[in-house]
Every structure is written in C-alpha cells, then in structure tokens.
Design an enzyme around this catalytic site. Structure first.
Site, PDB file in Angstrom:
ATOM      1  N   LYS A 197       5.486  -9.867 -17.180  1.00 18.66           N
ATOM      2  CA  LYS A 197       5.417 -10.115 -15.780  1.00 18.66           C
ATOM      3  C   LYS A 197       4.477 -11.289 -15.552  1.00 18.66           C
ATOM      4  O   LYS A 197       4.436 -12.273 -14.840  1.00 18.66           O
ATOM      5  CB  LYS A 197       5.141  -8.835 -14.993  1.00 18.66           C
ATOM      6  CG  LYS A 197       5.075  -9.122 -13.401  1.00 18.66           C
ATOM      7  CD  LYS A 197       6.132  -9.878 -13.083  1.00 18.66           C
ATOM      8  CE  LYS A 197       6.217 -10.076 -11.342  1.00 18.66           C
ATOM      9  NZ  LYS A 197       7.468 -10.954 -11.271  1.00 18.66           N
ATOM     10  N   HIS A 203      25.590 -38.717 -17.083  1.00 17.54           N
ATOM     11  CA  HIS A 203      24.634 -39.407 -18.132  1.00 17.54           C
ATOM     12  C   HIS A 203      24.474 -38.459 -19.343  1.00 17.54           C
ATOM     13  O   HIS A 203      23.756 -38.474 -20.162  1.00 17.54           O
ATOM     14  CB  HIS A 203      23.341 -39.599 -17.420  1.00 17.54           C
ATOM     15  CG  HIS A 203      23.359 -40.542 -16.212  1.00 17.54           C
ATOM     16  ND1 HIS A 203      23.449 -42.074 -16.524  1.00 17.54           N
ATOM     17  CD2 HIS A 203      23.108 -40.105 -15.080  1.00 17.54           C
ATOM     18  CE1 HIS A 203      23.516 -42.315 -15.296  1.00 17.54           C
ATOM     19  NE2 HIS A 203      23.313 -41.466 -14.206  1.00 17.54           N
ATOM     20  N   LYS A 219      16.985 -17.721 -13.576  1.00 17.68           N
ATOM     21  CA  LYS A 219      17.263 -16.039 -13.186  1.00 17.68           C
ATOM     22  C   LYS A 219      18.378 -15.557 -14.211  1.00 17.68           C
ATOM     23  O   LYS A 219      18.205 -14.663 -14.748  1.00 17.68           O
ATOM     24  CB  LYS A 219      17.660 -16.138 -11.903  1.00 17.68           C
ATOM     25  CG  LYS A 219      16.387 -16.108 -10.774  1.00 17.68           C
ATOM     26  CD  LYS A 219      15.439 -14.963 -10.742  1.00 17.68           C
ATOM     27  CE  LYS A 219      14.315 -14.875 -11.437  1.00 17.68           C
ATOM     28  NZ  LYS A 219      13.509 -15.894 -11.350  1.00 17.68           N
ATOM     29  N   CYS A 229       0.912  -1.221   0.012  1.00 14.31           N
ATOM     30  CA  CYS A 229      -0.062   0.041   0.052  1.00 14.31           C
ATOM     31  C   CYS A 229       0.863   1.389  -0.140  1.00 14.31           C
ATOM     32  O   CYS A 229       2.252   1.018   0.273  1.00 14.31           O
ATOM     33  CB  CYS A 229      -1.117  -0.093   1.403  1.00 14.31           C
ATOM     34  SG  CYS A 229      -1.679  -1.575   1.504  1.00 14.31           S
ATOM     35  N   TRP A 272      -3.174  -2.160  -1.630  1.00 14.81           N
ATOM     36  CA  TRP A 272      -2.663  -3.249  -2.370  1.00 14.81           C
ATOM     37  C   TRP A 272      -3.448  -4.440  -1.397  1.00 14.81           C
ATOM     38  O   TRP A 272      -2.937  -4.885  -0.386  1.00 14.81           O
ATOM     39  CB  TRP A 272      -1.030  -3.633  -2.344  1.00 14.81           C
ATOM     40  CG  TRP A 272      -0.939  -4.535  -3.619  1.00 14.81           C
ATOM     41  CD1 TRP A 272      -1.101  -4.277  -4.851  1.00 14.81           C
ATOM     42  CD2 TRP A 272      -0.308  -5.862  -3.452  1.00 14.81           C
ATOM     43  NE1 TRP A 272      -0.535  -5.323  -5.766  1.00 14.81           N
ATOM     44  CE2 TRP A 272      -0.483  -6.501  -4.499  1.00 14.81           C
ATOM     45  CE3 TRP A 272      -0.292  -6.532  -2.375  1.00 14.81           C
ATOM     46  CZ2 TRP A 272       0.192  -7.793  -4.893  1.00 14.81           C
ATOM     47  CZ3 TRP A 272       0.186  -7.752  -2.576  1.00 14.81           C
ATOM     48  CH2 TRP A 272       0.391  -8.516  -3.758  1.00 14.81           C
TER      49      TRP A 272
HETATM   50  C1  AGP Z   1      10.014 -15.985 -13.289  1.00 15.88           C
HETATM   51  O1  AGP Z   1      11.048 -15.067 -13.012  1.00 15.88           O
HETATM   52  C2  AGP Z   1       9.327 -15.648 -14.548  1.00 15.88           C
HETATM   53  N1  AGP Z   1       8.961 -14.401 -14.579  1.00 15.88           N
HETATM   54  C3  AGP Z   1       8.280 -16.660 -14.820  1.00 15.88           C
HETATM   55  O2  AGP Z   1       8.865 -17.879 -15.165  1.00 15.88           O
HETATM   56  C4  AGP Z   1       6.964 -16.761 -13.744  1.00 15.88           C
HETATM   57  O3  AGP Z   1       7.523 -17.299 -12.625  1.00 15.88           O
HETATM   58  C5  AGP Z   1       5.920 -17.625 -14.495  1.00 15.88           C
HETATM   59  O4  AGP Z   1       5.381 -17.133 -15.684  1.00 15.88           O
HETATM   60  C6  AGP Z   1       4.807 -17.943 -13.542  1.00 15.88           C
HETATM   61  O5  AGP Z   1       4.140 -16.711 -13.412  1.00 15.88           O
HETATM   62  P1  AGP Z   1       3.111 -16.530 -12.038  1.00 15.88           P
HETATM   63  O6  AGP Z   1       3.878 -17.099 -10.579  1.00 15.88           O
HETATM   64  O7  AGP Z   1       2.443 -15.171 -12.014  1.00 15.88           O
HETATM   65  O8  AGP Z   1       2.201 -17.542 -12.497  1.00 15.88           O
END
Ligand code: AGP
Length: 614
Positions: A609, A510, A491, A2, A81
């Site tokens: 995102k 393997h 990452k 928030c 939020w």
């Molecule tokens: C992670 O860094 C990525 N941005 C991506 O793998 C993300 O975790 C995935 O798209 C799932 O998103 P969510 O957790 O919003 O479902």
C-alpha cells in the site's frame, strides 16, 4: 476515518468499549480514547467522568486503563484518524468543554469551527487543535440541564459532517447521538444499547441494529431510546437483523475495501472541497499554500512530484495549472526527478502528491527540491505523515483511510485539490470571476454525477464478464483524459494482472496500432470536449483494425454506439473536471474483472500500500 463505540446498559462498559475499539481498528487510526461515568457501589455517580487517551495502538490505551479500575456501565470511546491537528494525546477523543462534565466523540469535519470559536467561545480555554473540541464547548455552552436540547441547539450552528455521541455527568443514564454525513448505528440488546460507526463492534453482543440517517438524533437511555428527525419529530425506525460476519461488517456490506472505497468517492469528494472555496469570489482558499500573494505572483514554474496513481493525478494538475493559472507546469515521476539535474530556483513551486505521505521516492525528490530552494508543499491523505511534516505547508485530501492497495478515492480527491490550487492561482490574474464560479459550481455537482456512474456498476460487471479473458488491452485518452487512460490501465494491471498499456490517442498511429487485432480490446475515452473529433478519428482508425472497442462517452452521444462494441455513458461536465468522472467506469471495470478472475483484490500480489523503500 475515525471509529466510535458507545454503550449504556447493565454490563461493565470498559471491556465492551476496549474490545469495540479493536473491532474498529481496520478503519485506520493514530490514537484512541475512552470515557466512562464511574460508578460507586453499583450506583452511577454524578459528576464523575473518567477519561483516558493514548496515541498509538489500542493496546497503549488498554495499558493506561488497566490501572484505573474503571467501574461503570455507560461510556463512549473513539479511534482517531487525524484530520484537523496532529497526532497527539491532547487531540485524541473524547473531548470536553471547559469542565470534564461533558464528553464527546466525533467522526467528520466541522467546516465552520473557527467561526463558531470566534462567535461563541471567547475566553474559553481551547486545549486541542481539533474541530471536535469546539463542538464540545458549544454543547456545554448551551447545556441547561437537558443534553438533547443542548446538542440540538449546538448542531443548529454547525456546518459540516458529523457522527457524534455525547455524554454528560449530570445525566448518567443518557447518551445522545447525531448523524450527518458520517454513519452511526444503534445496536439494540437485552436491556442495553450500543452506538457505533458501523456494526462491527456490536456483533458480538447483538445483531439487531438501527441505522441512523442524516439529520437524525438519538436519545438513548436505560431500557429506552427515542429517535428524532431533522424537524425534531419523534420517528420510528426499522430494526434490522444483521447476518454479516465481522469481516463483512468492517466492509459495511461491500465484498472488498476497494469497492467500498470506489463507492465512497461521492462522499469524500465533498470532504476534499468543503470549506476550501468561496463561490462569491469564484476562487479557492487553500490556506496550506502558505505563501503571500506576492510570492504566489512570482511563481514561474510548478513541478508536481509523485509516483504511480498519484502521478496520474499530478498530470491532471498539470493541465489545470497551465489552463487556469498560465504557469508552466511539469510532472515528474519522483523516482526519476532526483536523479536528473532539475532546474529549480526561488520562483519554483513544488508539490509532493502522495496518499500515504510515506512514499520513499516522492519524499526523496521533495528533499532534493527543498535543498535547491523551491517552495515545497504536500498534497497528502495521511495526516502527520512524513511528507506532510517535511513540507512547508500543503493540503490534506480528506479521502479517509484508503485500505485497498489499489488507490481509487485518493486519486480523485488528489485531482480535486489540484484543481482548487490551480483555480486559486488562476484567479490571481487569468481566470475571470464567472469562470471561477462556473468551475466551482460544477465541482460541487460532481458527487451527484459520480453516483450516477456508480449506479452502472452491475452493467460494468457484465462488461468485465465479456472481456475478462483477453490478454492485452489498450487504454486511450487525449488531453486531460490521457492521465485517465493511464490510471485505468494501471488499475487493470495491478489488480487483475492482465497486461494493458495506455497511450495518448494521437500516438496510436506512431507504432502501437501495429498490435491491434480482434484479440486486443481498446478502451477509449471519447467524451464531448475540444478533442472529441480528434478522438473520434482515432477510434475510427482502431475500428478499421477490428479491435473490440469500449467507449467512455458523454450521455446523449448516441453516435458512439455506431463506433463501439460497448459504450459506458458518463454525465457531461467541464473538460478540466472530466477525470473526476471518467475514471470511475475504469476503476469499476478493473475491480469486477479482478473479482471474476479470482484475484486478491484488496491485496494484489507483489504490491504494498505504501512503497517506503526506493
Ligand atoms: C496505485 O493504485 C498504487 N497503489 C500505487 O501506484 C500508488 O499510487 C503509488 O505507490 C503512490 O503511493 P502514494 O500515493 O501513497 O505516494
């Protein structure tokens, strides 16, 4: 999280508050509100607080306010939020008690709001689903004509976190603010004061600020303010001159949201766990499971559905559920789950794990599981998101808005909530009281241990400088550290654009080991646990191929230095809890590498995102 902005001075409050809220939009929100002590002919009128709230964007609030012709030079405002209660106008701040005489805006989580309601507020009409409203009623209950005393007395009953500002119509020249766990900053202007969650809403007016510390209360009046410490002693605090621009202010001085969110993990980890366990019983209490004990006993299979980073958190949940609860658990990448013929019955418990709560693949997989009769629950960050609404219960991870595309604090919080669920089921039969207590005690110690790792950020930046030009990496882990290797690899890939792959340590022989060379560095997680010796052998195999090795090792394991080119030490913890620590160095390595390579760290190419399309 928030956003808060308050003003007292000689200018009209309304434009300052509305524009201040716009500067706080970056924090993520779903509703907003404002309260002003209205003036009549230049005099602050007693008993006249006008409050306006709206869901959606600030523009919605601004439209509602325009017609009100709000005249006043003291007010507070808030972007919400949602954490407790859905996204509704009633749940938006500012909140009041039984009357409109007192208004409060709050950022944080009042852990014992239910107990306070039962103990003090019988007969009070509670209008919203929020913890904040309970605080408003409590302060009002204790109000005897002095707002500072009433706030102090109410906060003495509170457990949780808060950054709050309170205003009372009977004291139209006063704002009282208090901080515990949620930042608050006072802006010192010419004959005026600002109080906000961060400096961004005030920089247009003043760059002289005072950062409140935890436990401090500020009593702000016309042309004067006083700050008191936990012992209610008046204290003097430095006035800082901020030379940040607005973008830096929103980042609270961090260069990127990703780094800000990596460093937020100790704080938000506390929010994920707070109020969700009982140490005396050695168990977790996640009400969102929304199942009777009998139904929980009948669960024979757990399926964890997720994508990307969330799926790696799910893998940690798999180890935890099988080790603690003895329930067969599988992790399904959501985009695959819905196209196979999953075996589901009435004794199957399915979790959808998602930061955004909007990932199309995860949502579609959950709908498939629901259609087949499973118990379907969500482990989600965004309150009121589609997955949160379509599942029949679940738990919010309380990571706060995650603004960087690369998920960091949500990942560790998801894992923590999964550990709590596994403990809650495990304590039904397999897990002893002592084991449960030991796990909870260790979980509570994690935020401090996270901080110890974060203190190595500059050292890890040196590593990134050393390795940033390599074109390929392996990340290796065994057992519960295999998901950590997967997350570290993702990452690095998604923000630095360097190719990397993750494997269980035992898999190298393997096939993948054929790739090793002095140009192919390997990150290996070789912390002290039951698989340490196995992992050590894998590392020795790698060393024999002369590949550069970076080890994540347990503090005190000096022998690791003989095996590796570089070692990052992490504090010891219980094996099931290791991912909450071992992931942090890999997050930092990926971050620093991406920055050194000049990548758009918070908005990496090709990524969104929230992937709301299949
Ligand atoms: C992670 O860094 C990525 N941005 C991506 O793998 C993300 O975790 C995935 O798209 C799932 O998103 P969510 O957790 O919003 O479902």
């Amino acid at each position: 999280m928030c956003g808060i902005i308050g003003y007292i001075g000689n200018k009209q409050a309304l434009p300052i508050l509305i524009n201040g809220l716009r500067r706080l939009e970056y924090r993520g929100y779903d509703s907003a509100g404002i309260a002003v002590i209205e003036e009549e002919k230049g005099v602050r009128s007693k008993e006249k607080i006008v409050r306006v709230k709206a869901i959606g964007k600030i523009d919605e609030l601004a439209k509602k306010v325009v017609g009100k012709d709000l005249i006043g030079t003291i007010g507070i405002a808030h972007t919400r939020w949602a954490t407790h209660g859905g996204v509704t106008e009633v749940n938006a701040h500012p909140h009041t008690g039984c009357t409109d005489d007192l208004v409060i805006v709050h950022n944080g989580i009042i852990e014992n709001y239910r107990e306070l309601k039962e103990k003090y507020l019988a007969g009070h009409e509670i209008k919203s689903q929020t913890d904040t409203e309970i605080l408003a009623h409590l302060i009002e209950l204790f109000y005897k004509g002095d707002l500072l005393s009433a706030v102090r007395e109410a906060l003495s009953q509170v457990r949780g976190t808060y950054g709050l500002v309170v205003m009372h119509a009977s004291e139209p020249n006063r704002l009282v603010a208090a901080r515990l766990g949620s930042p608050l900053v006072i802006g010192v202007g010419e004959g005026e004061y600002y109080i906000a969650s961060d400096t961004s809403p005030m920089l247009a007016h003043t760059r002289n600020v005072i950062f409140l510390d935890d436990g401090e209360i500020a009593d702000i009046g016309l042309n004067k303010f006083e700050i008191f410490n936990v012992a209610s002693e008046k204290i003097n605090k430095d006035v800082n001159h901020i030379d940040w621009d607005e973008a830096q202010a929103q980042l609270s001085g961090f260069p990127h949201f990703m780094l800000k969110e990596i460093f937020a993990q100790p704080t938000v980890m506390q929010d994920a766990v707070r109020g969700r366990y009982n140490l005396e019983e050695g168990t977790a209490h996640l009400g969102g499971i929304n199942m009777t004990v009998e139904e929980m006993h009948k669960v024979k299979r757990v399926i964890l559905l997720a994508c990307g980073t969330a799926s790696y958190a799910a893998m940690i949940g798999k180890y935890a559920f099988e080790r603690l609860a003895g329930i067969s658990t599988e992790v399904d990448v959501a985009s695959e789950f819905r196209y196979r013929d999953p075996i589901i019955d009435e004794n199957t418990l399915v979790f959808g794990i998602s930061q955004s709560g909007e990932t199309a693949d995860t949502l579609a997989a959950l709908r498939e599981a629901k259609r087949k009769g499973a118990f379907v629950r969500g482990i989600v960050n965004v309150v009121g998101s589609t997955i949160a609404r379509e599942t029949d219960g679940g738990t919010y991870i309380h990571a706060g808005p995650e603004l960087a595309v690369a998920s960091t604090k949500a990942y560790t919080n998801m894992a923590a909530v999964l550990l709590l669920y596994a403990l809650q089921f495990g304590r039904l039969n397999r897990v002893s009281l002592a084991t449960g207590q030991r796990l909870l005690t260790e979980l509570r110690a994690i935020p401090e241990k996270m901080k110890q790792i974060l203190e190595q950020s500059e050292k890890i930046k040196v590593l990134a400088e050393k390795y940033k030009n390599y074109k390929d990496f392996f990340f290796l882990g065994r057992g519960i550290n295999f998901p950590v290797a997967l997350e570290g690899s993702l990452k690095l890939k998604e923000i630095s654009y360097i190719h990397s792959e993750a494997y269980p340590g035992g898999e190298m022989k393997h096939g993948p080991i054929a790739l090793l060379s002095p140009d192919f560095p390997v990150f290996a997680i070789m912390t002290k646990n039951q698989l340490y010796d196995k992992m050590r052998s894998n590392v020795e195999e790698i060393k024999a191929r002369k590949a550069p090795i970076v080890l994540i090792a347990t503090e005190g394991d000096e022998s690791a230095k003989e095996l590796a080119n570089d070692v990052i030490f992490v504090p010891p913890t219980m094996e099931l809890i290791e991912p909450l620590l071992n992931t942090l160095p890999l997050q930092l390595f990926a971050y620093h590498t991406a920055v050194l390579l000049g990548r758009d760290v918070d908005r990496p190419r090709n990524l969104a995102k929230s992937v709301t399309v299949e």
